[in-house]
Design a protein around this motif. Structure first.
Motif, PDB file in Angstrom:
ATOM      1  N   ALA A 155       0.472   1.142   7.711  1.00 55.24           N
ATOM      2  CA  ALA A 155       0.509   2.478   6.634  1.00 55.24           C
ATOM      3  C   ALA A 155       0.737   3.681   7.640  1.00 55.24           C
ATOM      4  O   ALA A 155       1.963   4.206   6.889  1.00 55.24           O
ATOM      5  CB  ALA A 155      -0.621   1.737   5.446  1.00 55.24           C
ATOM      6  N   TYR A 156      -0.538   4.116   7.467  1.00 53.64           N
ATOM      7  CA  TYR A 156      -0.579   4.894   8.598  1.00 53.64           C
ATOM      8  C   TYR A 156       0.556   5.408   9.327  1.00 53.64           C
ATOM      9  O   TYR A 156       1.150   7.428   9.375  1.00 53.64           O
ATOM     10  CB  TYR A 156      -1.540   6.146   9.063  1.00 53.64           C
ATOM     11  CG  TYR A 156      -2.467   6.148   8.407  1.00 53.64           C
ATOM     12  CD1 TYR A 156      -2.786   7.424   7.362  1.00 53.64           C
ATOM     13  CD2 TYR A 156      -3.521   5.906   7.612  1.00 53.64           C
ATOM     14  CE1 TYR A 156      -2.964   8.227   6.349  1.00 53.64           C
ATOM     15  CE2 TYR A 156      -4.506   6.084   6.226  1.00 53.64           C
ATOM     16  CZ  TYR A 156      -4.270   7.346   5.881  1.00 53.64           C
ATOM     17  OH  TYR A 156      -4.644   7.768   4.640  1.00 53.64           O
ATOM     18  N   ARG A 157       1.274   4.204  10.420  1.00 53.20           N
ATOM     19  CA  ARG A 157       2.045   4.359  11.448  1.00 53.20           C
ATOM     20  C   ARG A 157       3.151   5.308  10.544  1.00 53.20           C
ATOM     21  O   ARG A 157       4.543   5.723  11.012  1.00 53.20           O
ATOM     22  CB  ARG A 157       2.651   3.783  11.743  1.00 53.20           C
ATOM     23  CG  ARG A 157       1.677   3.481  13.714  1.00 53.20           C
ATOM     24  CD  ARG A 157       1.707   1.693  13.311  1.00 53.20           C
ATOM     25  NE  ARG A 157       3.751   1.630  14.686  1.00 53.20           N
ATOM     26  CZ  ARG A 157       4.359   0.813  14.909  1.00 53.20           C
ATOM     27  NH1 ARG A 157       2.875  -0.404  15.088  1.00 53.20           N
ATOM     28  NH2 ARG A 157       4.992   1.005  15.513  1.00 53.20           N
ATOM     29  N   VAL A 176       0.723  -0.934   0.342  1.00 58.56           N
ATOM     30  CA  VAL A 176      -0.036   0.144   0.076  1.00 58.56           C
ATOM     31  C   VAL A 176       0.330   1.151  -0.043  1.00 58.56           C
ATOM     32  O   VAL A 176       0.280   1.889  -1.066  1.00 58.56           O
ATOM     33  CB  VAL A 176      -0.953   0.086   1.291  1.00 58.56           C
ATOM     34  CG1 VAL A 176      -1.761   0.847   1.426  1.00 58.56           C
ATOM     35  CG2 VAL A 176      -1.591  -1.095   1.023  1.00 58.56           C
ATOM     36  N   LEU A 177       2.068   1.113   1.031  1.00 57.33           N
ATOM     37  CA  LEU A 177       2.629   2.174   0.829  1.00 57.33           C
ATOM     38  C   LEU A 177       3.552   2.788  -0.145  1.00 57.33           C
ATOM     39  O   LEU A 177       3.598   3.548  -0.301  1.00 57.33           O
ATOM     40  CB  LEU A 177       3.968   2.220   2.352  1.00 57.33           C
ATOM     41  CG  LEU A 177       3.105   2.293   3.997  1.00 57.33           C
ATOM     42  CD1 LEU A 177       3.916   2.028   4.462  1.00 57.33           C
ATOM     43  CD2 LEU A 177       3.198   3.936   3.289  1.00 57.33           C
ATOM     44  N   ILE A 195      -6.211   3.317  -0.634  1.00 56.95           N
ATOM     45  CA  ILE A 195      -6.104   2.211   0.147  1.00 56.95           C
ATOM     46  C   ILE A 195      -7.093   1.312   0.785  1.00 56.95           C
ATOM     47  O   ILE A 195      -7.912   0.184   0.240  1.00 56.95           O
ATOM     48  CB  ILE A 195      -5.319   2.491   1.863  1.00 56.95           C
ATOM     49  CG1 ILE A 195      -4.719   2.744   2.801  1.00 56.95           C
ATOM     50  CG2 ILE A 195      -6.381   1.256   2.712  1.00 56.95           C
ATOM     51  CD1 ILE A 195      -4.293   3.248   3.421  1.00 56.95           C
ATOM     52  N   SER A 196      -8.561   2.201  -0.035  1.00 63.63           N
ATOM     53  CA  SER A 196      -9.837   1.242   0.076  1.00 63.63           C
ATOM     54  C   SER A 196     -10.313   1.195  -0.762  1.00 63.63           C
ATOM     55  O   SER A 196     -10.587   0.032  -1.390  1.00 63.63           O
ATOM     56  CB  SER A 196     -11.105   2.502  -0.150  1.00 63.63           C
ATOM     57  OG  SER A 196     -11.284   3.284   1.049  1.00 63.63           O
ATOM     58  N   GLY A 206       8.056   1.942  -0.151  1.00 59.04           N
ATOM     59  CA  GLY A 206       7.090   1.231   0.826  1.00 59.04           C
ATOM     60  C   GLY A 206       8.207   0.921   1.980  1.00 59.04           C
ATOM     61  O   GLY A 206       7.735   0.790   3.519  1.00 59.04           O
ATOM     62  N   ARG A 207       8.685   0.111   1.961  1.00 62.91           N
ATOM     63  CA  ARG A 207       9.575  -0.854   2.683  1.00 62.91           C
ATOM     64  C   ARG A 207      10.717  -0.817   3.529  1.00 62.91           C
ATOM     65  O   ARG A 207      10.642  -0.105   4.686  1.00 62.91           O
ATOM     66  CB  ARG A 207      10.641  -1.781   1.856  1.00 62.91           C
ATOM     67  CG  ARG A 207      11.235  -2.966   2.715  1.00 62.91           C
ATOM     68  CD  ARG A 207      12.207  -4.385   1.838  1.00 62.91           C
ATOM     69  NE  ARG A 207      13.163  -4.823   2.260  1.00 62.91           N
ATOM     70  CZ  ARG A 207      12.895  -5.680   3.201  1.00 62.91           C
ATOM     71  NH1 ARG A 207      11.390  -6.739   3.367  1.00 62.91           N
ATOM     72  NH2 ARG A 207      13.669  -6.013   4.026  1.00 62.91           N
ATOM     73  N   ALA A 208      11.423   0.884   2.907  1.00 68.24           N
ATOM     74  CA  ALA A 208      12.088   2.000   2.941  1.00 68.24           C
ATOM     75  C   ALA A 208      11.042   2.483   4.516  1.00 68.24           C
ATOM     76  O   ALA A 208      11.658   2.705   5.420  1.00 68.24           O
ATOM     77  CB  ALA A 208      12.676   3.008   2.293  1.00 68.24           C
ATOM     78  N   ALA A 209       9.764   2.741   4.340  1.00 68.86           N
ATOM     79  CA  ALA A 209       9.287   3.236   5.321  1.00 68.86           C
ATOM     80  C   ALA A 209       9.023   2.980   5.950  1.00 68.86           C
ATOM     81  O   ALA A 209       8.832   3.255   7.258  1.00 68.86           O
ATOM     82  CB  ALA A 209       8.127   3.879   4.698  1.00 68.86           C
ATOM     83  N   MET A 210       8.074   1.506   6.391  1.00 68.11           N
ATOM     84  CA  MET A 210       8.277   0.188   7.178  1.00 68.11           C
ATOM     85  C   MET A 210       9.478  -0.257   7.908  1.00 68.11           C
ATOM     86  O   MET A 210       9.190  -0.240   9.019  1.00 68.11           O
ATOM     87  CB  MET A 210       7.689  -0.806   6.981  1.00 68.11           C
ATOM     88  CG  MET A 210       7.149  -1.643   7.717  1.00 68.11           C
ATOM     89  SD  MET A 210       5.948  -1.153   8.319  1.00 68.11           S
ATOM     90  CE  MET A 210       4.298  -0.534   7.435  1.00 68.11           C
ATOM     91  N   LEU A 211      10.393  -0.184   7.439  1.00 70.60           N
ATOM     92  CA  LEU A 211      11.571  -0.091   7.463  1.00 70.60           C
ATOM     93  C   LEU A 211      11.844   1.097   9.021  1.00 70.60           C
ATOM     94  O   LEU A 211      12.681   0.787  10.293  1.00 70.60           O
ATOM     95  CB  LEU A 211      12.958  -0.609   7.268  1.00 70.60           C
ATOM     96  CG  LEU A 211      12.561  -1.418   6.859  1.00 70.60           C
ATOM     97  CD1 LEU A 211      14.023  -1.500   4.947  1.00 70.60           C
ATOM     98  CD2 LEU A 211      12.997  -2.689   7.092  1.00 70.60           C
ATOM     99  N   ARG A 212      11.745   1.790   8.790  1.00 66.13           N
ATOM    100  CA  ARG A 212      11.712   3.044   9.579  1.00 66.13           C
ATOM    101  C   ARG A 212      11.447   2.711  10.685  1.00 66.13           C
ATOM    102  O   ARG A 212      10.963   3.530  12.047  1.00 66.13           O
ATOM    103  CB  ARG A 212      11.158   4.090   8.903  1.00 66.13           C
ATOM    104  CG  ARG A 212      11.175   6.028   9.640  1.00 66.13           C
ATOM    105  CD  ARG A 212      12.184   6.366  10.514  1.00 66.13           C
ATOM    106  NE  ARG A 212      12.835   5.536  11.348  1.00 66.13           N
ATOM    107  CZ  ARG A 212      14.089   5.809  11.859  1.00 66.13           C
ATOM    108  NH1 ARG A 212      15.085   5.949  10.326  1.00 66.13           N
ATOM    109  NH2 ARG A 212      14.631   4.946  12.781  1.00 66.13           N
TER     110      ARG A 212
END
Length: 388
Positions: free
Chosen positions: A54-56, A13-14, A32-33, A68-74
């Motif tokens: 995703a919003y976190r 999603v990210l 997202i929807s 998106g992976r780099a964002a989630m790794l954060r």
């Protein structure tokens, strides 16, 4: 979905949100929807968990992330329970490579952080907290209204607040039009208009009519209320909302952008009050739309400021002697607030500013600034001018 699969879903999603931010595409909520619409097998718990993840990540990254992976790794870097879910199992994200890129944390892109600091915005991190659910009691229909449980009073005269996760839309009060969802700050800016029964009031940038409905309630359905906008789709949402709210007699007027006066000629010098809730950067609404800070550029900010100046000049022609013009933006930047107010007064010496008398906000130039950190509302600038 397994917890690890939810993490991978949030990453997918990210990637869509990041690409849309770069290309000025659809907002995160819609993406997202749509993502879940194509995956109807996902349960409500999965949807909620993926959305929250995703919003976190969106809130955690100041600059737009590479992926998106780099964002989630954060997020995983600060969450000991999340990192082990990168285990490479079926539907899970691949194991974490110690050398792979991790998105930088922060509140906003560097240039924007400097603007906020230069404009006296304190505690910018508050701009990314979760927004509460604020409602406005509709005095046109409230009668013996019984509010759903859990409400707390806010500074707005008819405003109440609920926790963010409250599903007020299923309540009897909402379905019956006795309450409207509206941020307390937005309600306060409507109070600055001080619309009264019998007046002619123009909402120049009405959109879907949230503020128009508040003005209709203040006018008690007596007078002439005109809702204008250049977006036909948004303006068409107002009549059914007005019917549900019991707001009668609202006129809608479709404008042609940059040629607004062609439709507004009959109102020149005729309005007791004009509200200009102008298009803006939305820096005050990041609690609700955190990815918006990734979309904004300095060039776009300049364009917004130019539109605001032009709309203020258009609005000034509509107001009768002694009438008032209220300028509102959901922004904390002076280019869309105090500087705009100063520019308007410099261009129009036959007007004076009246500092709004509100139970919230801090003075900023000729107007007031509302902010999440100081007032618990979305961020707004509001100024009130009176024609001499």
């Amino acid at each position: 979905m397994t917890p690890a699969a939810r993490v991978q879903a949030a990453i997918d999603v990210l990637d869509l949100v990041i690409e849309a931010a770069r290309s000025n595409g659809a907002p995160a909520d819609r993406l997202i929807s749509e993502w879940f619409r194509a995956r109807r097998w996902a349960g409500s718990g999965d949807r909620r968990a993926v959305r929250e993840l995703a919003y976190r990540a969106i809130r955690a990254c100041g600059e737009i992330p590479a992926t998106g992976r780099a964002a989630m790794l954060r997020v995983a870097a600060d969450d000991a329970q999340l990192a082990p879910l990168f285990d490479g199992s079926r539907h899970a994200p691949a194991p974490i490579d110690p050398d792979e890129p991790v998105a930088d944390s922060g509140v906003a892109p560097g240039w924007l952080m400097k603007r906020l600091a230069d404009n006296g915005v304190e505690h910018p991190e508050a701009l990314l907290g979760r927004a509460p659910l604020d409602i406005r009691v509709n005095t046109l229909k409230s009668g013996r209204l019984e509010l759903p449980e859990g409400a707390e009073k806010v500074a707005a005269a008819n405003g109440w607040r609920y926790p963010p996760e409250t599903r007020i839309e299923q309540s009897r009060a909402y379905l019956g039009g006795m309450i409207e969802v509206q941020d307390a700050g937005s309600q306060l800016t409507c109070e600055v208009v001080a619309a009264r029964p019998g007046e002619t009031v123009i909402d120049l940038c009405a959109g879907a009519g949230g503020k128009t409905l508040a003005l209709a309630a203040a006018m008690k359905n007596a007078g002439r209320l005109v809702a204008c906008d250049a977006d036909r789709t948004r303006l068409q949402r107002l009549p059914p909302r007005a019917e549900r709210a019991g707001a009668s007699g609202i006129e809608t007027l479709l404008l042609d952008a940059n040629r607004e006066m062609e439709a507004l000629k009959p109102f020149v010098g005729a309005a007791d009050a004009v509200l200009v809730d102008a298009p803006c950067s939305g820096t005050g609404t990041w609690r609700r739309n955190p990815e918006a800070r990734w979309r904004l550029t300095e060039k776009q900010l300049e364009r917004y400021a130019a539109i605001q100046s032009r709309l203020l000049d258009v609005a000034a022609t509509l107001v009768t002697a002694g009438g008032r013009l209220v300028f509102v933006t959901c922004s904390l930047l002076d280019a869309e607030g105090a500087d705009q107010a100063a520019g308007f007064l410099a261009r129009h010496p036959d007007w004076r500013a009246e500092l709004p008398a509100l139970p919230a906000g801090t003075s900023r130039g000729a107007g007031l600034r509302l902010s999440p950190s100081h007032d618990g509302t979305d961020g707004f600038f509001v100024a009130r001018f009176v024609r001499l």
